[in-house]
Enzyme design. Structure first.
Site, PDB file in Angstrom:
ATOM      1  N   THR A 295       0.837  -1.196   0.000  1.00  0.00           N
ATOM      2  CA  THR A 295       0.000   0.000   0.000  1.00  0.00           C
ATOM      3  C   THR A 295       0.872   1.246   0.000  1.00  0.00           C
ATOM      4  O   THR A 295       2.012   1.230   0.470  1.00  0.00           O
ATOM      5  CB  THR A 295      -0.885   0.050   1.264  1.00  0.00           C
ATOM      6  OG1 THR A 295      -0.037   0.089   2.432  1.00  0.00           O
ATOM      7  CG2 THR A 295      -1.806  -1.144   1.360  1.00  0.00           C
ATOM      8  N   GLY A 296       0.316   2.334  -0.506  1.00  0.00           N
ATOM      9  CA  GLY A 296       0.876   3.678  -0.382  1.00  0.00           C
ATOM     10  C   GLY A 296       2.377   3.803  -0.485  1.00  0.00           C
ATOM     11  O   GLY A 296       3.023   3.369  -1.447  1.00  0.00           O
TER      12      GLY A 296
ATOM     13  N   LYS B 180      -4.766 -14.495  14.531  1.00  0.00           N
ATOM     14  CA  LYS B 180      -5.770 -15.520  14.829  1.00  0.00           C
ATOM     15  C   LYS B 180      -5.590 -16.737  13.935  1.00  0.00           C
ATOM     16  O   LYS B 180      -5.774 -17.882  14.384  1.00  0.00           O
ATOM     17  CB  LYS B 180      -7.176 -14.943  14.638  1.00  0.00           C
ATOM     18  CG  LYS B 180      -8.288 -15.959  14.899  1.00  0.00           C
ATOM     19  CD  LYS B 180      -9.669 -15.339  14.847  1.00  0.00           C
ATOM     20  CE  LYS B 180     -10.739 -16.380  15.143  1.00  0.00           C
ATOM     21  NZ  LYS B 180     -12.095 -15.790  15.207  1.00  0.00           N
TER      22      LYS B 180
ATOM     23  N   ARG C 146      18.485 -12.556  34.955  1.00  0.00           N
ATOM     24  CA  ARG C 146      18.927 -13.868  35.458  1.00  0.00           C
ATOM     25  C   ARG C 146      17.904 -14.430  36.428  1.00  0.00           C
ATOM     26  O   ARG C 146      17.630 -15.627  36.448  1.00  0.00           O
ATOM     27  CB  ARG C 146      20.284 -13.728  36.137  1.00  0.00           C
ATOM     28  CG  ARG C 146      21.449 -13.525  35.173  1.00  0.00           C
ATOM     29  CD  ARG C 146      22.716 -13.228  35.927  1.00  0.00           C
ATOM     30  NE  ARG C 146      22.642 -11.936  36.626  1.00  0.00           N
ATOM     31  CZ  ARG C 146      23.461 -11.546  37.595  1.00  0.00           C
ATOM     32  NH1 ARG C 146      24.410 -12.365  38.008  1.00  0.00           N
ATOM     33  NH2 ARG C 146      23.342 -10.363  38.151  1.00  0.00           N
ATOM     34  N   TYR C 147      17.340 -13.576  37.270  1.00  0.00           N
ATOM     35  CA  TYR C 147      16.268 -13.948  38.184  1.00  0.00           C
ATOM     36  C   TYR C 147      15.698 -12.677  38.789  1.00  0.00           C
ATOM     37  O   TYR C 147      16.173 -11.572  38.506  1.00  0.00           O
ATOM     38  CB  TYR C 147      16.747 -14.916  39.278  1.00  0.00           C
ATOM     39  CG  TYR C 147      17.977 -14.478  40.053  1.00  0.00           C
ATOM     40  CD1 TYR C 147      17.873 -13.563  41.111  1.00  0.00           C
ATOM     41  CD2 TYR C 147      19.242 -14.976  39.749  1.00  0.00           C
ATOM     42  CE1 TYR C 147      18.987 -13.160  41.829  1.00  0.00           C
ATOM     43  CE2 TYR C 147      20.364 -14.581  40.453  1.00  0.00           C
ATOM     44  CZ  TYR C 147      20.233 -13.674  41.497  1.00  0.00           C
ATOM     45  OH  TYR C 147      21.331 -13.283  42.203  1.00  0.00           O
TER      46      TYR C 147
ATOM     47  N   HIS D  59      18.861  -1.516  49.223  1.00  0.00           N
ATOM     48  CA  HIS D  59      17.535  -2.126  49.313  1.00  0.00           C
ATOM     49  C   HIS D  59      16.427  -1.081  49.212  1.00  0.00           C
ATOM     50  O   HIS D  59      15.479  -1.059  50.012  1.00  0.00           O
ATOM     51  CB  HIS D  59      17.398  -2.941  50.592  1.00  0.00           C
ATOM     52  CG  HIS D  59      18.382  -4.076  50.689  1.00  0.00           C
ATOM     53  ND1 HIS D  59      18.526  -5.015  49.684  1.00  0.00           N
ATOM     54  CD2 HIS D  59      19.290  -4.402  51.642  1.00  0.00           C
ATOM     55  CE1 HIS D  59      19.462  -5.874  50.023  1.00  0.00           C
ATOM     56  NE2 HIS D  59      19.949  -5.528  51.190  1.00  0.00           N
TER      57      HIS D  59
ATOM     58  N   ASN E 106       7.524   3.636  58.069  1.00  0.00           N
ATOM     59  CA  ASN E 106       7.603   4.985  58.637  1.00  0.00           C
ATOM     60  C   ASN E 106       9.008   5.556  58.462  1.00  0.00           C
ATOM     61  O   ASN E 106       9.978   4.893  58.797  1.00  0.00           O
ATOM     62  CB  ASN E 106       7.253   4.940  60.127  1.00  0.00           C
ATOM     63  CG  ASN E 106       5.776   4.705  60.384  1.00  0.00           C
ATOM     64  OD1 ASN E 106       4.942   5.369  59.802  1.00  0.00           O
ATOM     65  ND2 ASN E 106       5.469   3.768  61.282  1.00  0.00           N
TER      66      ASN E 106
ATOM     67  N   PHE F 170       2.649  12.507  60.239  1.00  0.00           N
ATOM     68  CA  PHE F 170       2.614  13.173  61.538  1.00  0.00           C
ATOM     69  C   PHE F 170       3.080  12.263  62.666  1.00  0.00           C
ATOM     70  O   PHE F 170       3.035  11.036  62.563  1.00  0.00           O
ATOM     71  CB  PHE F 170       1.218  13.725  61.841  1.00  0.00           C
ATOM     72  CG  PHE F 170       0.110  12.703  61.903  1.00  0.00           C
ATOM     73  CD1 PHE F 170       0.065  11.731  62.904  1.00  0.00           C
ATOM     74  CD2 PHE F 170      -0.921  12.732  60.977  1.00  0.00           C
ATOM     75  CE1 PHE F 170      -0.967  10.801  62.979  1.00  0.00           C
ATOM     76  CE2 PHE F 170      -1.970  11.810  61.043  1.00  0.00           C
ATOM     77  CZ  PHE F 170      -1.986  10.845  62.036  1.00  0.00           C
TER      78      PHE F 170
ATOM     79  N   ARG G 299       1.967  14.880  53.304  1.00  0.00           N
ATOM     80  CA  ARG G 299       2.729  13.726  53.776  1.00  0.00           C
ATOM     81  C   ARG G 299       3.322  12.980  52.593  1.00  0.00           C
ATOM     82  O   ARG G 299       2.902  13.169  51.446  1.00  0.00           O
ATOM     83  CB  ARG G 299       1.853  12.804  54.628  1.00  0.00           C
ATOM     84  CG  ARG G 299       0.938  11.903  53.833  1.00  0.00           C
ATOM     85  CD  ARG G 299       0.151  10.967  54.735  1.00  0.00           C
ATOM     86  NE  ARG G 299      -0.581   9.993  53.941  1.00  0.00           N
ATOM     87  CZ  ARG G 299      -1.566   9.231  54.422  1.00  0.00           C
ATOM     88  NH1 ARG G 299      -1.935   9.346  55.680  1.00  0.00           N
ATOM     89  NH2 ARG G 299      -2.173   8.359  53.638  1.00  0.00           N
TER      90      ARG G 299
END
Length: 528
Positions: A37-38, A140, A217-218, A280, A422, A477, A524
């Site tokens: 096409t095109g 499909k 790897r994991y 961490h 916290n 708070f 907060r």
């Protein structure tokens, strides 16, 4: 079911023309009939290839600015017909429909158009209709039809044809169909996500998609499989960074590097160097300095034990002196908006250290979504891009903060935003001196941060912990005065917190009795 299916007729209609001529030439050399096409047809003809226009097959010209060209039974019948179904074969013969064994389509560049900031009408015009319809039809019917939606699969297709004397296997077609359905799903997710942002609506169904960067790897632990995907936003960070050296990044490396770079981006490089050290997903040291190496030293002194094997992020390009200091301990990853030759040469001697550089910092104020899975679903929220300026602060104690305390308050608040709740952050002279994270009790976070400062004072040979004369930030708070009292016992002189507790009056009274300055932010920063 037929396993090997010979490839005799192909329809190619691509927006991205990368590798098109090479692919079409190889197909033509095998005697495959080419439909197109095109602009795709024009490009192939200019290369000397024999191409049949889809318009000649359908009997209808391309119309409505190219919106209507492939939505026709002559195309979709050729893609969807089951070659082992007598009724399908009879219908094809009756209506003159020929099979299409290969569909090569990549879609209008909708995601790229949005990324460029195009207006609403332009984005709408770049939503592909015929392409996804054909892709779904071919996918499909992958029992018989090959569908290629990505230029990086061209070589694999040609290799498959070479291995099977011009045919493809069922397993190969299955993999192509998976890739194709993933592509249309991601495309629709991009469109629906964009429309939700434009209309400022919460959609009834939320689609999330990404493009595979690498299988890992994991995951967090060796028994978990994992992969890394990009979301197409091109936000500066680990997803867009260049890796100069070191082994492949792990799941935890990527997660922690993202946390480090997002944190250090809170500090405008125009206002001076800053360094964040992450372990961490929590900061174990953050600091500003007159130089990058000074910022690193101050951040490192907050918690040298946790910094070992950590992730370091810088808000300015890495230089040689800073690289030399960093190289004195084991570090997993260093990420910065650039690195000079001297720094790269120093790190080249550290084979296990990964150096990542980006073209800039992520914008901490930009809008985005965060997604978290829960059992049976997922949570979606706006990214926490909240920020405060001095004018937002409400002084609630008899004594207001000094200029030095105010500077440290604002610094500590930026850090607290990136600490797991916290969260308690002690800061002195533009550097964290104690961080308490992820505790079920706020007072425990306050105690842990103070104890870490005591331990570091012994390591550094200091007469007293650096929490003496510090300010404290709390991400939410203080529900009771005990956390504030603990901070004061550690030597804090001022506190910044959101306020909003039913016991605010009790907490303010305790601060006044201890001679502390305290301000409320009215915002907060929970981070779970």
């Amino acid at each position: 079911m037929t396993d090997l299916v010979p490839l005799t007729r192909a329809l190619l209609s691509v927006s991205d023309k990368t590798g098109l001529i090479e692919l079409a030439t190889a197909l033509a050399a095998r005697g495959v009939e080419l439909l197109s096409t095109g602009g795709t047809a024009r490009t192939m003809r200019e290369a000397g290839l024999d191409v049949t226009d889809v318009a000649d097959v359908t009997g209808f010209p391309e119309m409505m600015d190219g919106r209507v060209k492939t939505l026709h039974p002559m195309v979709h019948g050729g893609l969807l017909a089951l070659r082992d179904n007598d009724e399908h074969l009879a219908a094809m013969k009756e209506h003159g429909i020929a099979v299409i064994d290969l569909l090569v389509v990549n879609l209008y560049p909708f995601e790229e158009t949005v990324a460029k900031g195009a207006n609403y009408a332009t984005c709408i015009e770049n939503i592909d209709i015929g392409g996804p319809a054909m892709i779904r039809a071919a996918s499909k019917n992958h029992t018989f039809v090959n569908v290629v939606t990505d230029t990086q699969d061209y070589d694999a297709l040609l290799a498959e044809l070479e291995a099977n004397d011009g045919a493809t296997s069922y397993a190969f077609r299955q993999r192509l169909a998976l890739t194709a359905y993933s592509r249309t799903a991601a495309y629709d997710a991009a469109v629906s996500g964009w429309m939700a942002r434009e209309l400022q609506e919460t959609p009834r169904r939320r689609a999330v998609a990404g493009t595979l960067v690498q299988t890992l790897r994991y995951g967090e632990n060796p028994h978990q499989s994992a992969a890394f995907y990009t979301d197409g936003s091109q936000r500066q960070g680990v997803a867009t960074a260049r890796q100069w050296q070191g082994k492949e990044l792990s799941y935890n490396n990527i997660n922690d590097t993202d946390a480090a770079f997002e944190l250090v981006a809170e500090f405008d490089p125009a206002e001076g160097p800053a360094c964040a050290i992450i372990k961490h997903a929590n900061p174990c040291g953050v600091a500003r300095g007159a130089t990058l190496s000074e910022a690193y030293r101050s951040a490192f002194q907050c918690d040298q034990t946790s910094a070992f094997g950590g992730i370091i992020a810088l808000n300015q390009p890495l230089d040689g002196p800073t690289a030399e200091e960093i190289s004195q301990i084991f570090t997993e990853v260093v990420i910065a908006p650039g690195a000079d030759d001297a720094a790269r040469d120093i790190f080249a001697k550290k084979k296990n250290l990964r150096l990542l550089t980006t073209d800039g910092l992520p914008d901490p104020m930009s809008a985005a979504l965060t997604v978290r899975q829960v059992s049976g679903g997922f949570l979606v929220q706006d990214k926490d891009n909240g920020a405060i300026v001095p004018g937002d602060l409400k002084v609630v104690t008899k004594r207001g903060p000094s200029d030095a305390e105010l500077r440290d308050m604002l610094f500590s608040w930026k850090v607290a935003k990136h600490v797991k709740s916290n969260a308690i952050v002690y800061v002195r002279d533009g550097a964290t001196v104690g961080v308490g994270a992820g505790q079920m009790s706020r007072v425990d976070s306050t105690r842990i941060a103070a104890r870490k400062a005591q331990d570091m004072a012994e390591v550094l040979g200091l007469p007293e912990p650096l929490t003496r004369g510090s300010v404290v930030a709390s991400d939410a708070f203080f529900p009771f005065a005990d956390g504030l009292i603990t901070a004061a016992e550690a030597g804090a002189t001022a506190l910044i917190q959101p306020g909003g507790s039913v016991r605010d009056d009790e907490v303010v009274k305790a601060a006044d009795e201890l001679g502390l300055a305290m301000v409320f932010t009215g915002m907060r920063h929970f981070r779970h």
